[in-house]
Design a protein around this motif. Sequence first.
Motif, PDB file in Angstrom:
ATOM      1  N   ALA A 121      -7.520 -39.528 -15.880  1.00 37.74           N
ATOM      2  CA  ALA A 121      -7.553 -40.428 -17.043  1.00 37.74           C
ATOM      3  C   ALA A 121      -8.429 -39.867 -18.154  1.00 37.74           C
ATOM      4  O   ALA A 121      -8.119 -40.040 -19.340  1.00 37.74           O
ATOM      5  CB  ALA A 121      -8.048 -41.807 -16.615  1.00 37.74           C
ATOM      6  N   ASP A 177       5.911 -40.594 -22.668  1.00 36.94           N
ATOM      7  CA  ASP A 177       5.046 -41.722 -23.024  1.00 36.94           C
ATOM      8  C   ASP A 177       4.302 -42.316 -21.839  1.00 36.94           C
ATOM      9  O   ASP A 177       3.744 -43.408 -21.929  1.00 36.94           O
ATOM     10  CB  ASP A 177       5.835 -42.801 -23.750  1.00 36.94           C
ATOM     11  CG  ASP A 177       6.997 -43.325 -22.927  1.00 36.94           C
ATOM     12  OD1 ASP A 177       7.140 -42.930 -21.759  1.00 36.94           O
ATOM     13  OD2 ASP A 177       7.762 -44.139 -23.462  1.00 36.94           O
ATOM     14  N   GLY A 178       4.256 -41.606 -20.727  1.00 34.82           N
ATOM     15  CA  GLY A 178       3.512 -42.086 -19.570  1.00 34.82           C
ATOM     16  C   GLY A 178       3.632 -41.124 -18.416  1.00 34.82           C
ATOM     17  O   GLY A 178       4.499 -40.257 -18.415  1.00 34.82           O
ATOM     18  N   SER A 229      -3.052 -47.652 -16.082  1.00 30.97           N
ATOM     19  CA  SER A 229      -2.381 -48.536 -17.034  1.00 30.97           C
ATOM     20  C   SER A 229      -1.348 -49.429 -16.378  1.00 30.97           C
ATOM     21  O   SER A 229      -1.043 -50.504 -16.874  1.00 30.97           O
ATOM     22  CB  SER A 229      -1.688 -47.712 -18.120  1.00 30.97           C
ATOM     23  OG  SER A 229      -2.628 -46.926 -18.800  1.00 30.97           O
ATOM     24  N   ARG A 230      -0.777 -48.957 -15.277  1.00 29.66           N
ATOM     25  CA  ARG A 230       0.282 -49.721 -14.613  1.00 29.66           C
ATOM     26  C   ARG A 230       0.198 -49.465 -13.119  1.00 29.66           C
ATOM     27  O   ARG A 230      -0.015 -48.339 -12.678  1.00 29.66           O
ATOM     28  CB  ARG A 230       1.641 -49.294 -15.139  1.00 29.66           C
ATOM     29  CG  ARG A 230       2.781 -50.047 -14.513  1.00 29.66           C
ATOM     30  CD  ARG A 230       4.107 -49.644 -15.112  1.00 29.66           C
ATOM     31  NE  ARG A 230       5.177 -50.343 -14.439  1.00 29.66           N
ATOM     32  CZ  ARG A 230       6.406 -49.915 -14.366  1.00 29.66           C
ATOM     33  NH1 ARG A 230       6.750 -48.790 -14.947  1.00 29.66           N
ATOM     34  NH2 ARG A 230       7.313 -50.607 -13.733  1.00 29.66           N
ATOM     35  N   ASN A 283       0.440 -44.492 -14.331  1.00 32.21           N
ATOM     36  CA  ASN A 283       1.058 -45.441 -13.401  1.00 32.21           C
ATOM     37  C   ASN A 283       0.856 -44.898 -11.993  1.00 32.21           C
ATOM     38  O   ASN A 283       1.158 -43.739 -11.730  1.00 32.21           O
ATOM     39  CB  ASN A 283       2.546 -45.575 -13.729  1.00 32.21           C
ATOM     40  CG  ASN A 283       3.276 -46.545 -12.827  1.00 32.21           C
ATOM     41  OD1 ASN A 283       2.686 -47.282 -12.061  1.00 32.21           O
ATOM     42  ND2 ASN A 283       4.589 -46.534 -12.913  1.00 32.21           N
ATOM     43  N   THR A 328      -4.252 -38.712 -22.663  1.00 31.56           N
ATOM     44  CA  THR A 328      -4.106 -39.950 -23.437  1.00 31.56           C
ATOM     45  C   THR A 328      -2.906 -40.755 -22.947  1.00 31.56           C
ATOM     46  O   THR A 328      -2.677 -41.861 -23.414  1.00 31.56           O
ATOM     47  CB  THR A 328      -3.907 -39.628 -24.936  1.00 31.56           C
ATOM     48  OG1 THR A 328      -2.745 -38.800 -25.074  1.00 31.56           O
ATOM     49  CG2 THR A 328      -5.120 -38.914 -25.505  1.00 31.56           C
ATOM     50  N   LEU A 329      -2.165 -40.191 -21.997  1.00 36.49           N
ATOM     51  CA  LEU A 329      -0.989 -40.869 -21.470  1.00 36.49           C
ATOM     52  C   LEU A 329      -1.380 -42.035 -20.569  1.00 36.49           C
ATOM     53  O   LEU A 329      -2.345 -41.939 -19.815  1.00 36.49           O
ATOM     54  CB  LEU A 329      -0.132 -39.902 -20.655  1.00 36.49           C
ATOM     55  CG  LEU A 329       0.539 -38.774 -21.414  1.00 36.49           C
ATOM     56  CD1 LEU A 329       1.200 -37.806 -20.434  1.00 36.49           C
ATOM     57  CD2 LEU A 329       1.554 -39.321 -22.391  1.00 36.49           C
ATOM     58  N   PRO A 330      -0.622 -43.141 -20.620  1.00 31.86           N
ATOM     59  CA  PRO A 330      -0.841 -44.215 -19.656  1.00 31.86           C
ATOM     60  C   PRO A 330      -0.512 -43.714 -18.248  1.00 31.86           C
ATOM     61  O   PRO A 330       0.462 -42.993 -18.052  1.00 31.86           O
ATOM     62  CB  PRO A 330       0.152 -45.301 -20.080  1.00 31.86           C
ATOM     63  CG  PRO A 330       0.593 -44.944 -21.445  1.00 31.86           C
ATOM     64  CD  PRO A 330       0.420 -43.461 -21.592  1.00 31.86           C
TER      65      PRO A 330
END
Length: 105
Positions: free
Chosen positions: A34, A17-18, A61-62, A42, A38-40
């Motif tokens: 990016a 999930d990331g 995303s993070r 970090n 589609t993954l966030p």
Amino acid sequence: MDQTITRIKAYEKTGIDGIFIPGLKNKEHIKKIAAQTTLPINIMLDIKEDSISDYLNIGVSRISFGPAIYLFYNENKDIDEFYPSILARFAKYEEQDSIELLKLT
């Protein structure tokens, strides 16, 4: 870069999930990654050396700071002032809904 994107796509298929890419600061590479996932994403920045605003609109995303916050704290040593000063540094981004801060209560 192509190998990194291939690896990320393989991870996507496993249901993660990331994706965390410590050390990646090249903004063009981050944009390319990016655009391919589609993954966030970090990344890890240095709280003293890097500007968070440079990374807000390129697909991140993070943002983590790893040991940089601890090392920065060791230079200041006043916890009552240190954490509020860090929050104040990033508050304007939170007010713009650019980031969400983790706040200790």
